[in-house]
Design a protein around this motif. Structure first.
Motif, PDB file in Angstrom:
ATOM      1  N   LEU A 310       0.869  -1.135   0.021  1.00 38.41           N
ATOM      2  CA  LEU A 310       0.001  -0.053  -0.016  1.00 38.41           C
ATOM      3  C   LEU A 310       0.894   1.177  -0.138  1.00 38.41           C
ATOM      4  O   LEU A 310       1.620   1.707   0.894  1.00 38.41           O
ATOM      5  N   PRO A 311       0.664   2.042  -0.911  1.00 40.41           N
ATOM      6  CA  PRO A 311       1.527   3.336  -1.342  1.00 40.41           C
ATOM      7  C   PRO A 311       1.348   4.215  -0.112  1.00 40.41           C
ATOM      8  O   PRO A 311       0.042   4.526   0.482  1.00 40.41           O
ATOM      9  N   PRO A 312       2.267   5.035   0.389  1.00 41.41           N
ATOM     10  CA  PRO A 312       1.888   6.150   1.714  1.00 41.41           C
ATOM     11  C   PRO A 312       1.359   7.143   0.717  1.00 41.41           C
ATOM     12  O   PRO A 312       1.333   7.236  -0.308  1.00 41.41           O
ATOM     13  N   LEU A 313       0.563   7.978   1.730  1.00 43.83           N
ATOM     14  CA  LEU A 313       0.058   9.463   1.070  1.00 43.83           C
ATOM     15  C   LEU A 313       0.595  10.293   0.464  1.00 43.83           C
ATOM     16  O   LEU A 313       0.209  10.772  -0.801  1.00 43.83           O
ATOM     17  N   ASN A 358      -0.058   9.470   7.318  1.00 46.33           N
ATOM     18  CA  ASN A 358      -0.797   8.803   6.156  1.00 46.33           C
ATOM     19  C   ASN A 358      -2.318   9.154   6.202  1.00 46.33           C
ATOM     20  O   ASN A 358      -2.918  10.115   6.745  1.00 46.33           O
ATOM     21  N   ILE A 359      -3.249   8.284   5.967  1.00 53.14           N
ATOM     22  CA  ILE A 359      -4.644   8.523   5.698  1.00 53.14           C
ATOM     23  C   ILE A 359      -5.161   8.810   7.236  1.00 53.14           C
ATOM     24  O   ILE A 359      -6.154   9.650   7.397  1.00 53.14           O
ATOM     25  N   ARG A 360      -4.836   8.294   8.386  1.00 55.75           N
ATOM     26  CA  ARG A 360      -5.140   8.129   9.593  1.00 55.75           C
ATOM     27  C   ARG A 360      -5.039   9.890   9.907  1.00 55.75           C
ATOM     28  O   ARG A 360      -5.750  10.417  10.625  1.00 55.75           O
ATOM     29  N   GLU A 361      -3.684  10.324   9.775  1.00 58.92           N
ATOM     30  CA  GLU A 361      -3.318  11.710  10.017  1.00 58.92           C
ATOM     31  C   GLU A 361      -4.417  12.780   9.182  1.00 58.92           C
ATOM     32  O   GLU A 361      -5.004  13.835   9.725  1.00 58.92           O
ATOM     33  N   LEU A 362      -4.600  12.275   7.983  1.00 56.84           N
ATOM     34  CA  LEU A 362      -5.534  13.297   7.043  1.00 56.84           C
ATOM     35  C   LEU A 362      -6.962  13.223   7.781  1.00 56.84           C
ATOM     36  O   LEU A 362      -7.732  14.036   7.678  1.00 56.84           O
ATOM     37  N   ARG A 363      -7.381  11.996   8.153  1.00 53.12           N
ATOM     38  CA  ARG A 363      -8.907  11.865   8.668  1.00 53.12           C
ATOM     39  C   ARG A 363      -8.934  12.847   9.911  1.00 53.12           C
ATOM     40  O   ARG A 363     -10.046  13.560  10.157  1.00 53.12           O
ATOM     41  N   ASN A 364      -7.829  12.720  10.884  1.00 51.69           N
ATOM     42  CA  ASN A 364      -7.821  13.624  12.005  1.00 51.69           C
ATOM     43  C   ASN A 364      -7.934  15.014  11.589  1.00 51.69           C
ATOM     44  O   ASN A 364      -8.717  15.863  12.353  1.00 51.69           O
ATOM     45  N   PHE A 365      -6.876  15.546  10.725  1.00 49.13           N
ATOM     46  CA  PHE A 365      -7.234  16.778  10.004  1.00 49.13           C
ATOM     47  C   PHE A 365      -8.389  17.215   9.781  1.00 49.13           C
ATOM     48  O   PHE A 365      -8.974  18.333  10.144  1.00 49.13           O
TER      49      PHE A 365
END
Length: 457
Positions: A310-313, A358-365
């Motif tokens: 799975l590629p990083p963001l 990655n996606i987890r940080e983006l969701r929190n943002f």
């Protein structure tokens, strides 16, 4: 909408007595025999059919046989005399929910009706839940059009229908569990359990018992038999997250399972066969760990049947606007708040950010933005300094751009402070100047210089 009940009995006193007892709470219809019941079932939709077993003409079994073929299949309850219990059990094999012996206890009948309706509600909720899961973990539910993500999805579509063990590799927060769920939901195991285990969250002395279960007395504190996650996932999918964290003893048992599809509970020598599909995930390099002796090489070969990276963001920058809009709209709807528009400047800054989480940080943002943002627009000046300071996250080999110079950093910070002050006072320039400790004339000059900061523009 009221619950409808059809009472089928050739004894007039019985069907009328039951009707009187039930009609206060339910909408009740009556039929004196199977043929009359057939006509009513064709004309009306019933939630429950309560039928006698032995009647003149066709029996109650014929009523049940017809009822279970209807598009809106009703719940069937059989009434029978004591001597016909075996026949009533046969009725249950053919689709009846339960049976009652005559003379019918009204209290037992009401309890049985409520239990049957609750069972029907749970079935309906399960159908809705499965439909939501199918939608959530469908391939259309995974957001993005980047080449890296498309390659992953193409591989997942080929892998999902198979029984093959899958190893998902990727940094923390890249969505490994989401992909594991998609593999499960798009396989023939979708209606069975998906059981996730986060190996790093369990101590080594607990992990083996958690996975394989234990017998009573297997160790101090084992006061009763307990099934493990492998048994709980029977017929479905077991997802082992952070597989690189498991200890050597558990690695041996896991290898044995992959070779024999069986295992023993702790404290038992009896092998247990289970049909479980294994999907594992790791953010570590298992090949390097195997070379250092930290991970069994033979286990790695067994796990490494199909590997999906799975590629990083930061390697999916073209997906960022789609992801931002998706999560902001999702959190806005969840919190019943208006959606927030991102300006081109904000999107550019966020695309340049490396997103280490990655996606987890983006969701929190996105959730933080929706809940805490005042106004309906997010500009680059509203973003925290960490999103602007790319020099802190860039590699040593990358040349330092003009945008990282001290003069421009100071200007960007001043813009951000001015923008935030205007938002806090809803655009009132006098109050904004007071907040910043400057004169209104100075603030006016700055807005002439930077007109994009004016929230009433």
């Amino acid at each position: 909408m009221s619950v409808t009940i059809l009472i089928v009995d050739d004894e007039k006193n019985t069907r009328e007595g039951l009707s009187i007892a039930l009609e206060e709470e339910y909408e009740v219809y009556m039929a004196s025999g199977a043929d009359e019941a057939f006509n009513l079932m064709e004309a009306e939709t019933f939630d429950i059919v309560l039928t006698d077993l032995r009647m003149v003409g066709k029996s109650g079994l014929k009523v049940i046989d017809r009822a279970i073929t209807l598009p809106n299949r009703p719940i069937c309850i059989m009434m029978t005399a004591y001597g016909n219990v075996e026949t009533a059990v046969e009725a249950m094999r053919r689709g009846a929910f339960d049976f009652l012996t005559k003379p019918v206890s009204l209290e037992k009948l009401e309890i049985l009706i409520k239990r049957a309706l609750q069972s029907r509600r749970i079935e309906a909720e399960n159908v809705v839940l499965h439909e939501r899961l199918d939608k959530k973990y469908s391939f259309d539910g995974i957001v993005g059009n980047s080449t890296g993500l498309i390659d992953v999805l193409d591989k997942v579509k080929l892998v999902a229908p198979s029984k093959a063990t899958v190893l998902l590799e990727g940094e923390t927060g890249t969505g490994k569990e989401l992909v594991a769920q998609a593999i499960h939901q798009n396989s023939n195991r979708a209606r069975q359990a998906f059981v996730p285990v986060h190996c790093a969250a369990l101590a080594a002395n607990l992990l083996e018992s958690e996975l394989f279960g234990h017998e009573k007395g297997a160790y101090t504190g084992a006061s009763e038999r307990r099934i493990g996650r492998f048994e709980a996932a029977g017929g479905g999918t077991l997802f082992l997250d952070e597989i690189g964290e498991i200890d050597s003893a558990t690695q041996v048992k896991l290898l044995r399972f992959l070779e024999t599809r069986s295992f023993e509970r702790l404290g038992s020598s009896k092998p247990i066969q289970v049909d479980v599909r294994l999907v594992c995930a790791t953010n570590r390099n298992l090949t390097e760990m195997a070379k250092r002796g930290e991970f069994r090489e033979d286990l790695l070969y067994r796990l490494n049947v199909i590997t999906i990276h799975l590629p990083p963001l930061r390697e999916r920058r073209e997906d960022l606007p789609l992801l931002l809009n998706h999560y902001i709209d999702s959190f806005a709807e969840e919190n019943e708040l208006p959606p927030i528009d991102l300006t081109e400047g904000a999107i550019k800054v966020l695309r340049d950010y490396r997103w280490p989480g990655n996606i987890r940080e983006l969701r929190n943002f996105c959730e933080n933005t929706v809940v805490l943002k005042r106004g309906n627009e997010l500009t680059e000046y509203d973003l925290d300094p960490k999103y602007h300071n790319q020099s802190e996250t860039s590699t040593d080999e990358e040349p330092q751009s003009l945008s990282s110079s001290p003069t421009l950093r100071k200007e960007e910070n001043e813009k951000r402070l001015l923008r935030n002050a205007l938002i806090k006072v809803n655009g009132n320039r006098t109050h904004a100047a007071e907040l910043m400790g400057i004169s209104r004339r100075t603030l006016h000059r700055k807005l002439i210089k930077w007109p994009e900061l004016d929230i009433h523009k």
